[in-house]
Design an enzyme around this catalytic site. Structure first.
Site, PDB file in Angstrom:
ATOM      1  N   ASP A   1     -39.472 -57.009 -61.252  1.00 18.67           N
ATOM      2  CA  ASP A   1     -39.426 -58.470 -61.351  1.00 18.67           C
ATOM      3  C   ASP A   1     -39.919 -59.142 -60.080  1.00 18.67           C
ATOM      4  OD1 ASP A   1     -38.750 -61.018 -62.472  1.00 18.67           O
ATOM      5  OD2 ASP A   1     -37.044 -61.039 -61.109  1.00 18.67           O
TER       6      ASP A   1
ATOM      7  N   ASP B   1     -32.000 -66.325 -63.479  1.00 22.70           N
ATOM      8  CA  ASP B   1     -33.065 -66.122 -62.487  1.00 22.70           C
ATOM      9  C   ASP B   1     -32.697 -66.838 -61.188  1.00 22.70           C
ATOM     10  OD1 ASP B   1     -35.351 -65.252 -61.248  1.00 22.70           O
ATOM     11  OD2 ASP B   1     -36.721 -66.520 -62.378  1.00 22.70           O
TER      12      ASP B   1
ATOM     13  N   HIS C   1     -33.457 -69.729 -51.773  1.00 20.91           N
ATOM     14  CA  HIS C   1     -34.346 -69.856 -50.621  1.00 20.91           C
ATOM     15  C   HIS C   1     -33.693 -70.795 -49.617  1.00 20.91           C
ATOM     16  CE1 HIS C   1     -37.668 -67.706 -52.452  1.00 20.91           C
ATOM     17  NE2 HIS C   1     -37.599 -68.495 -53.517  1.00 20.91           N
TER      18      HIS C   1
END
Length: 414
Positions: free
Chosen positions: A141, A294, A298
């Site tokens: 992924d 998902d 960040h």
């Protein structure tokens, strides 16, 4: 409450990590009481697609902060994606993830293993070692397995093991240099796009190999109506194929990117309103097996740059259930089926996803379908969410993992 006989207005008693009794007017003497009035009670949520970033990118997230976010979102199990640094391509790396998850005591953390060594798409990873360490899902992924020969060998190997191969279906040559869905918005912005056909080309090839090998195949974060049509045909033919969609692909379309806010940058990208409608219909009908987050953290400084320079991804564990409920408005049975029962089955997690009955492990999510709220700050180490400040309907009230309350009334308990 979602019992083995279906929804019922009953009480549940938990003791020694398991459901001890289900019924009306249970004796509560000496028990800690949780007020579930007006809420749904069902199995703890299970996420097939969580990026915990550890090892190697702990400034974005680590297993501790990621499982705090999971508990806040109603999750009692997550599958940790293997695109870490180093990638989870060998047994000792998978065991590290499991041990770190167990140490937090907030949810089960199941490792996914890579398909290829180093996620480089050239040689198979140490699949036997990964299986022995607990990996049941194998994926590169973040990138598609582009080499059809390697993918065939991986499917054959994974089929022998009894696992699932999960694919990020985007043809790398077609999406190279792209930042958002290729369409009218990208044209207006003058921004390079990632065409929808990149998903269907990869998926069509993969399904041909599934037909050849008989291996179990899971499509990660489907985004297009055309992909769902291919999945529907494969299922009609009896192929062992499952598919997930994400909350953000159910909630937003590519017009959200018009303001070039990097919070909306994600791969695969947000698609058209027609695609969003097809995904929602697929979740309702059951063509779509599960909604997976998902969850992709960040740091602020990484996202606080021009759209083209920002890394793709957004966090999702803490808002997933609310986003799905707001966008798709499922009933109690369908809600827990798509967010708990089916993902637990796909991931091979027998302690999760079962209706509430005596003897079942007490991994539970109490979800208030009527509460309205606006997410502001998150338990995740990262805050890159496009749902910040939006009004959502539905919110986890309690999360219970192995009989212990890990989240209650807006606070993580451990």
């Amino acid at each position: 409450m979602l019992t083995a006989e279906g929804p019922a207005p009953v009480d549940v008693r938990v003791a020694s990590g398991s459901v001890a009794a289900v019924g009306r007017n249970l004796d509560s003497a000496g028990a800690e009481l949780l007020d579930c009035a007006g809420a749904w009670v069902g199995p703890g949520l299970v996420d097939l697609h969580t990026h915990l970033r550890e090892p190697g990118q702990e400034w974005k997230e680590d297993v501790d902060s990621g499982t705090r976010a999971a508990a806040a979102g109603g999750y009692t199990a997550v599958v940790a994606m293997p695109n870490t640094d180093p990638p989870t391509d060998a047994g000792h790396l998978a065991r590290f993830v499991v041990e770190r998850g167990a140490a937090t005591g907030r949810c089960d953390v199941a490792p996914a293993g890579t398909v290829s060594l180093g996620r480089e798409g050239r040689q198979l990873a140490h699949l036997d070692e990964l299986w022995a360490a607990g990996a049941r899902i194998f994926t590169d992924d973040g990138d598609a397995v582009a080499d059809a020969g390697l993918l065939r060998r991986a499917l054959e190997y994974v089929a022998e093991l009894g696992g699932v191969l999960a694919q990020h279906a985007e043809d790398p040559a077609l999406v190279a240099g792209g930042h958002m869905h290729e369409g009218e918005v990208s044209s207006r912005l003058g921004m390079a796009g990632r065409p929808a056909v990149a998903e269907t080309i990869t998926l069509a090839r993969d399904l041909a190999l599934v037909r050849m090998t008989g291996a179990r195949y899971h499509l990660l974060h489907a985004t297009t109506a055309a992909a769902l049509e291919l999945v529907a045909a494969a299922k009609d033919d009896g192929l062992p194929v499952t598919v997930e969609v994400t909350p953000h692909h159910l909630f937003f379309d590519h017009t959200a990117v018009a303001g070039t806010d990097p919070a909306f940058k994600v791969n695969p990208p947000l698609r058209t309103p027609a695609d969003v409608a097809a995904l929602r219909a697929g979740v309702r009908s059951g063509l779509v097996d599960t909604v997976a987050t998902d969850h992709a953290p960040h740091a602020d400084h990484e996202k606080d740059v021009p759209f083209e320079e920002a890394p793709p991804g957004m966090i999702g564990l803490e808002t997933a259930a609310a986003a799905v409920h707001t966008a798709v408005q499922l009933d109690i049975v369908t809600f827990y089926d798509r967010l708990s029962t089916r993902p637990a089955h796909i991931a091979g997690l027998p302690a999760h996803g079962a209706p509430i009955a005596p003897g079942v492990p007490a991994n539970l999510c109490v979800f208030d379908p009527a509460e309205t709220w606006q997410p502001q700050r998150f338990e995740s180490r990262s805050q890159n969410s496009p749902f910040r400040g939006l009004q959502l309907t539905g919110r986890p009230r309690y999360t219970i993992y192995q009989g212990a309350v890990t989240y209650a009334d807006g606070k993580v308990q451990s």
